[in-house]
Design a protein around this motif. Structure first.
Motif, PDB file in Angstrom:
ATOM      1  N   VAL A   1      -3.840  29.741 -10.529  1.00  0.00           N
ATOM      2  CA  VAL A   1      -5.199  30.146 -10.886  1.00  0.00           C
ATOM      3  C   VAL A   1      -6.170  28.970 -10.802  1.00  0.00           C
ATOM      4  CG1 VAL A   1      -6.634  30.934 -12.817  1.00  0.00           C
ATOM      5  CG2 VAL A   1      -4.491  32.097 -12.296  1.00  0.00           C
ATOM      6  N   ARG A   2      -5.709  27.782 -11.142  1.00  0.00           N
ATOM      7  CA  ARG A   2      -6.624  26.642 -11.167  1.00  0.00           C
ATOM      8  C   ARG A   2      -7.048  26.184  -9.780  1.00  0.00           C
ATOM      9  NH1 ARG A   2      -4.770  21.868  -9.455  1.00  0.00           N
ATOM     10  NH2 ARG A   2      -2.639  21.239  -9.880  1.00  0.00           N
ATOM     11  N   GLY A   3      -6.284  26.542  -8.755  1.00  0.00           N
ATOM     12  CA  GLY A   3      -6.612  26.089  -7.407  1.00  0.00           C
ATOM     13  C   GLY A   3      -6.161  24.650  -7.210  1.00  0.00           C
ATOM     14  N   VAL A   4      -6.356  24.179  -6.017  1.00  0.00           N
ATOM     15  CA  VAL A   4      -5.953  22.829  -5.648  1.00  0.00           C
ATOM     16  C   VAL A   4      -7.188  21.938  -5.667  1.00  0.00           C
ATOM     17  CG1 VAL A   4      -6.195  23.265  -3.174  1.00  0.00           C
ATOM     18  CG2 VAL A   4      -4.663  21.483  -3.930  1.00  0.00           C
TER      19      VAL A   4
ATOM     20  N   TRP B   1       1.733  18.268 -11.726  1.00  0.00           N
ATOM     21  CA  TRP B   1       1.913  19.645 -11.284  1.00  0.00           C
ATOM     22  C   TRP B   1       3.137  20.254 -11.968  1.00  0.00           C
ATOM     23  CZ3 TRP B   1       3.684  21.181  -5.760  1.00  0.00           C
ATOM     24  CH2 TRP B   1       3.317  22.494  -5.495  1.00  0.00           C
ATOM     25  N   GLU B   2       4.217  19.508 -12.000  1.00  0.00           N
ATOM     26  CA  GLU B   2       5.423  20.024 -12.651  1.00  0.00           C
ATOM     27  C   GLU B   2       5.188  20.238 -14.145  1.00  0.00           C
ATOM     28  OE1 GLU B   2       9.903  20.570 -12.380  1.00  0.00           O
ATOM     29  OE2 GLU B   2       9.277  18.668 -11.511  1.00  0.00           O
TER      30      GLU B   2
ATOM     31  N   PRO C   1       8.261  13.718  -3.395  1.00  0.00           N
ATOM     32  CA  PRO C   1       7.908  14.174  -4.760  1.00  0.00           C
ATOM     33  C   PRO C   1       7.499  15.642  -4.816  1.00  0.00           C
ATOM     34  CG  PRO C   1       6.838  12.080  -4.257  1.00  0.00           C
ATOM     35  CD  PRO C   1       7.461  12.566  -2.981  1.00  0.00           C
ATOM     36  N   TRP C   2       6.745  16.091  -3.802  1.00  0.00           N
ATOM     37  CA  TRP C   2       6.302  17.493  -3.763  1.00  0.00           C
ATOM     38  C   TRP C   2       7.497  18.414  -3.523  1.00  0.00           C
ATOM     39  CZ3 TRP C   2       1.545  17.690  -5.475  1.00  0.00           C
ATOM     40  CH2 TRP C   2       0.682  16.613  -5.230  1.00  0.00           C
ATOM     41  N   ASN C   3       8.348  18.025  -2.576  1.00  0.00           N
ATOM     42  CA  ASN C   3       9.530  18.837  -2.260  1.00  0.00           C
ATOM     43  C   ASN C   3      10.477  18.927  -3.446  1.00  0.00           C
ATOM     44  OD1 ASN C   3       8.523  19.222   0.311  1.00  0.00           O
ATOM     45  ND2 ASN C   3       9.755  17.595   1.214  1.00  0.00           N
ATOM     46  N   ASP C   4      10.611  17.830  -4.197  1.00  0.00           N
ATOM     47  CA  ASP C   4      11.467  17.853  -5.389  1.00  0.00           C
ATOM     48  C   ASP C   4      10.970  18.883  -6.400  1.00  0.00           C
ATOM     49  OD1 ASP C   4      13.046  15.848  -4.303  1.00  0.00           O
ATOM     50  OD2 ASP C   4      12.272  14.258  -5.613  1.00  0.00           O
ATOM     51  N   VAL C   5       9.661  18.902  -6.609  1.00  0.00           N
ATOM     52  CA  VAL C   5       9.092  19.880  -7.546  1.00  0.00           C
ATOM     53  C   VAL C   5       9.325  21.294  -7.020  1.00  0.00           C
ATOM     54  CG1 VAL C   5       6.955  20.768  -8.584  1.00  0.00           C
ATOM     55  CG2 VAL C   5       7.392  18.294  -8.517  1.00  0.00           C
ATOM     56  N   MET C   6       8.992  21.519  -5.758  1.00  0.00           N
ATOM     57  CA  MET C   6       9.112  22.871  -5.215  1.00  0.00           C
ATOM     58  C   MET C   6      10.562  23.350  -5.181  1.00  0.00           C
ATOM     59  SD  MET C   6       6.161  23.796  -5.172  1.00  0.00           S
ATOM     60  CE  MET C   6       6.586  25.439  -4.676  1.00  0.00           C
ATOM     61  N   SER C   7      11.512  22.442  -5.045  1.00  0.00           N
ATOM     62  CA  SER C   7      12.917  22.853  -5.030  1.00  0.00           C
ATOM     63  C   SER C   7      13.327  23.474  -6.362  1.00  0.00           C
ATOM     64  CB  SER C   7      13.827  21.669  -4.690  1.00  0.00           C
ATOM     65  OG  SER C   7      13.881  20.745  -5.773  1.00  0.00           O
ATOM     66  N   ARG C   8      12.619  23.136  -7.427  1.00  0.00           N
ATOM     67  CA  ARG C   8      12.922  23.709  -8.747  1.00  0.00           C
ATOM     68  C   ARG C   8      12.138  24.983  -9.031  1.00  0.00           C
ATOM     69  NH1 ARG C   8      13.264  18.215  -9.380  1.00  0.00           N
ATOM     70  NH2 ARG C   8      11.096  17.864  -9.972  1.00  0.00           N
TER      71      ARG C   8
ATOM     72  N   LYS D   1       0.845  -1.196   0.000  1.00  0.00           N
ATOM     73  CA  LYS D   1       0.000   0.000   0.000  1.00  0.00           C
ATOM     74  C   LYS D   1       0.881   1.246   0.000  1.00  0.00           C
ATOM     75  CE  LYS D   1      -3.495   2.508   2.587  1.00  0.00           C
ATOM     76  NZ  LYS D   1      -4.342   2.560   3.768  1.00  0.00           N
ATOM     77  N   ASP D   2       2.002   1.197   0.731  1.00  0.00           N
ATOM     78  CA  ASP D   2       2.921   2.340   0.753  1.00  0.00           C
ATOM     79  C   ASP D   2       3.459   2.637  -0.643  1.00  0.00           C
ATOM     80  OD1 ASP D   2       2.562   2.689   3.470  1.00  0.00           O
ATOM     81  OD2 ASP D   2       4.393   1.613   4.024  1.00  0.00           O
ATOM     82  N   ALA D   3       3.762   1.593  -1.413  1.00  0.00           N
ATOM     83  CA  ALA D   3       4.250   1.792  -2.786  1.00  0.00           C
ATOM     84  C   ALA D   3       3.162   2.430  -3.656  1.00  0.00           C
ATOM     85  CB  ALA D   3       4.711   0.467  -3.393  1.00  0.00           C
ATOM     86  N   LEU D   4       1.932   2.003  -3.454  1.00  0.00           N
ATOM     87  CA  LEU D   4       0.815   2.593  -4.198  1.00  0.00           C
ATOM     88  C   LEU D   4       0.647   4.063  -3.834  1.00  0.00           C
ATOM     89  CD1 LEU D   4      -1.706   2.491  -6.019  1.00  0.00           C
ATOM     90  CD2 LEU D   4      -2.966   1.575  -4.058  1.00  0.00           C
ATOM     91  N   LEU D   5       0.657   4.374  -2.540  1.00  0.00           N
ATOM     92  CA  LEU D   5       0.497   5.770  -2.117  1.00  0.00           C
ATOM     93  C   LEU D   5       1.641   6.645  -2.618  1.00  0.00           C
ATOM     94  CD1 LEU D   5      -0.936   5.421   1.479  1.00  0.00           C
ATOM     95  CD2 LEU D   5      -2.054   6.432  -0.511  1.00  0.00           C
ATOM     96  N   LEU D   6       2.865   6.139  -2.560  1.00  0.00           N
ATOM     97  CA  LEU D   6       3.993   6.909  -3.087  1.00  0.00           C
ATOM     98  C   LEU D   6       3.814   7.159  -4.584  1.00  0.00           C
ATOM     99  CD1 LEU D   6       6.719   8.303  -2.803  1.00  0.00           C
ATOM    100  CD2 LEU D   6       7.809   6.053  -3.067  1.00  0.00           C
ATOM    101  N   ALA D   7       3.364   6.160  -5.315  1.00  0.00           N
ATOM    102  CA  ALA D   7       3.137   6.331  -6.754  1.00  0.00           C
ATOM    103  C   ALA D   7       2.057   7.378  -7.025  1.00  0.00           C
ATOM    104  CB  ALA D   7       2.765   4.994  -7.392  1.00  0.00           C
ATOM    105  N   VAL D   8       1.032   7.433  -6.181  1.00  0.00           N
ATOM    106  CA  VAL D   8      -0.024   8.447  -6.336  1.00  0.00           C
ATOM    107  C   VAL D   8       0.571   9.840  -6.137  1.00  0.00           C
ATOM    108  CG1 VAL D   8      -2.155   9.370  -5.334  1.00  0.00           C
ATOM    109  CG2 VAL D   8      -1.931   6.912  -5.745  1.00  0.00           C
ATOM    110  N   HIS D   9       1.386  10.008  -5.106  1.00  0.00           N
ATOM    111  CA  HIS D   9       2.033  11.297  -4.856  1.00  0.00           C
ATOM    112  C   HIS D   9       2.946  11.677  -6.020  1.00  0.00           C
ATOM    113  CE1 HIS D   9       0.855  12.319  -0.707  1.00  0.00           C
ATOM    114  NE2 HIS D   9       0.712  11.027  -0.564  1.00  0.00           N
ATOM    115  N   GLU D  10       3.725  10.743  -6.504  1.00  0.00           N
ATOM    116  CA  GLU D  10       4.614  11.019  -7.641  1.00  0.00           C
ATOM    117  C   GLU D  10       3.809  11.385  -8.881  1.00  0.00           C
ATOM    118  OE1 GLU D  10       8.302   8.109  -6.295  1.00  0.00           O
ATOM    119  OE2 GLU D  10       6.766   7.320  -7.643  1.00  0.00           O
TER     120      GLU D  10
END
Length: 180
Positions: free
Chosen positions: A92-95, A63-64, A115-122, A48-57
């Motif tokens: 503009v699109r909101g979350v 988003w990126e 995954p979120w932090n990686d995007v925001m770092s750029r 389940k953790d692998a599935l949740l991580l894949a959803v976040h990625e």
């Protein structure tokens, strides 16, 4: 796994989150939502953790892609102001509900935040690199947080601005950044 099947499974998991919350993401729920057997899910996502991580990625990659499209290129080739301007346009699109729920849940789990932090770092100004004596850096950070407010306000506010007004607000943020 073919990309389209993977995307279908992950999009189905997002529907589960939208309808029932993050805690409802189980192999059974995602299998039912996607029409893939539980065994088929286990083949591709062993836990389940692998599935949740894949959803976040999956969401972070979307988003990126939106940010890159708004920028018209690679963030490595852009100025900090150009990246914040792209961020304002995407805000503009909101979350979406699933994005917000998953982002909030990720804050408790470093692996899911990655995954979120990686995007925001750029894309986001680095707070560690901001000096209180640098008016350009302060203006950039204020513009970034204003765009964040626009993004979140479109999703949580009691008085949601019409899309054209949100778009005009984003352009105002960008013009204020350029004027500085």
């Amino acid at each position: 796994m073919r990309s389209s099947k993977r995307d279908h499974i992950l999009d189905s998991a997002l529907r589960v989150v939208a309808e029932e919350g993050v805690s409802a993401v189980t192999f059974e729920a995602v299998a039912h939502a996607s029409g893939v057997t539980r065994g088929g899910l286990l083949y591709h996502f062993p836990t389940k953790d692998a599935l949740l991580l894949a959803v976040h990625e999956h969401l972070a990659q979307r988003w990126e892609a939106e940010l890159r499209e708004a920028l018209g290129g690679d963030p490595a080739d852009a100025t900090d102001d150009e990246k914040v301007a792209a961020y304002a346009r995407v805000s503009v699109r909101g979350v979406t509900g699933p994005e917000l729920l998953l982002m909030l849940e990720a804050r408790k789990h470093p692996e899911l935040s990655r995954p979120w932090n990686d995007v925001m770092s750029r894309w986001a100004p680095d707070p560690a690199g901001i000096s209180a004596d640098d008016p350009d850096a302060i203006a950039r950070m204020v513009a970034y947080y204003a765009a964040d407010g626009l993004w979140l306000g479109a999703s949580l506010g009691t008085h949601v601005l019409p899309r054209d007004v949100r778009r005009a607000a984003a352009e105002y943020i960008i013009s204020a950044l350029r004027a500085h």
